[in-house]
Design an enzyme around this catalytic site. Sequence first.
Site, PDB file in Angstrom:
ATOM      1  N   SER A 130       0.861  -1.188   0.000  1.00  0.00           N
ATOM      2  CA  SER A 130       0.000   0.000   0.000  1.00  0.00           C
ATOM      3  C   SER A 130       0.890   1.229   0.000  1.00  0.00           C
ATOM      4  CB  SER A 130      -0.877   0.014   1.249  1.00  0.00           C
ATOM      5  OG  SER A 130      -1.506   1.273   1.362  1.00  0.00           O
ATOM      6  N   TYR A 149      -1.102  -1.348  10.650  1.00  0.00           N
ATOM      7  CA  TYR A 149      -1.167  -1.546   9.198  1.00  0.00           C
ATOM      8  C   TYR A 149      -0.017  -0.849   8.466  1.00  0.00           C
ATOM      9  CZ  TYR A 149      -3.338  -1.840   4.543  1.00  0.00           C
ATOM     10  OH  TYR A 149      -3.606  -2.107   3.228  1.00  0.00           O
TER      11      TYR A 149
END
Length: 224
Positions: A130, A149
């Site tokens: 990401s 994350y």
Amino acid sequence: MTTALVTGANKGIGLEIVKRLIDKGMTVYLGARDAEKGEKAAADVGARFVQLDVTDAESVRRAAASIEELDVLVNNAGITGGRANAPGQADVDVIRDVFDTNVFGVITVTEAFLPLLRKSAHPRIVNMSSMVGSLTHMLANETPNSLAYVPSKTALNAVTVSYAKAEPGIRINAACPGYCATDLNNHSGYRTAAQGANAAVTLATLDDDGPTGGFYDEDGALPW
Ligand code: NAP
């Protein structure tokens, strides 16, 4: 015939990647931790189901033993651990779970399938990362300040470079799908899951002289 495996593929971006690789004529193993969901998704799109929980080394070993050849591995399975976990409010158990899936899970699966990939004439590995994992992006922008994350994807980027350096015969890259509406973010993304598959599909089907050890979205190279 090219054979691919996509982990965490019973829904979301992973399922879209499976469909696109099937459209390209590949035999695709749809990996899912839940057999019922995985079998249904595989039947719906014409994939082969393989039970695979990336945090369960025994299930990964069984999956690897059940597949005879592999050219493309897409490490797609991922979790966020929720939005919390800002510095000062860290829940280390949640952070550990996120790293277990997003980082250690990728290493577990990659280690298990490397012997098959090394035998392929055109092996590829795609790790679903990401943009939020980019340190360049993190330093320059307001990003979700999660200790779970975000650093898990930064670590995944480093893992991608490590494998690329160690395995020059395999094209190994990290993909950013963009912000896509899936269960991962309660469908808050502004892109579709199908659009999110674009970068991974490009990296899964690179030519032999294509890049390795890089980080890409559908428009090109991203900063680490
Ligand atoms: P999603 O719809 O929530 O799908 C995630 C998939 O991963 C599900 O199939 C889930 O299975 C599976 N999974 C989770 N833990 C697993 C485990 N231990 N073993 C095997 N499978 C597991 O999410 P998505 O948006 O498609 O995300 C796919 C990838 O893209 C992730 O790596 C994510 O970090 C990355 N990504 C997404 C976005 C976005 O905007 N959506 C942005 C950047 C990066 P269950 O159905 O059993 O839970």
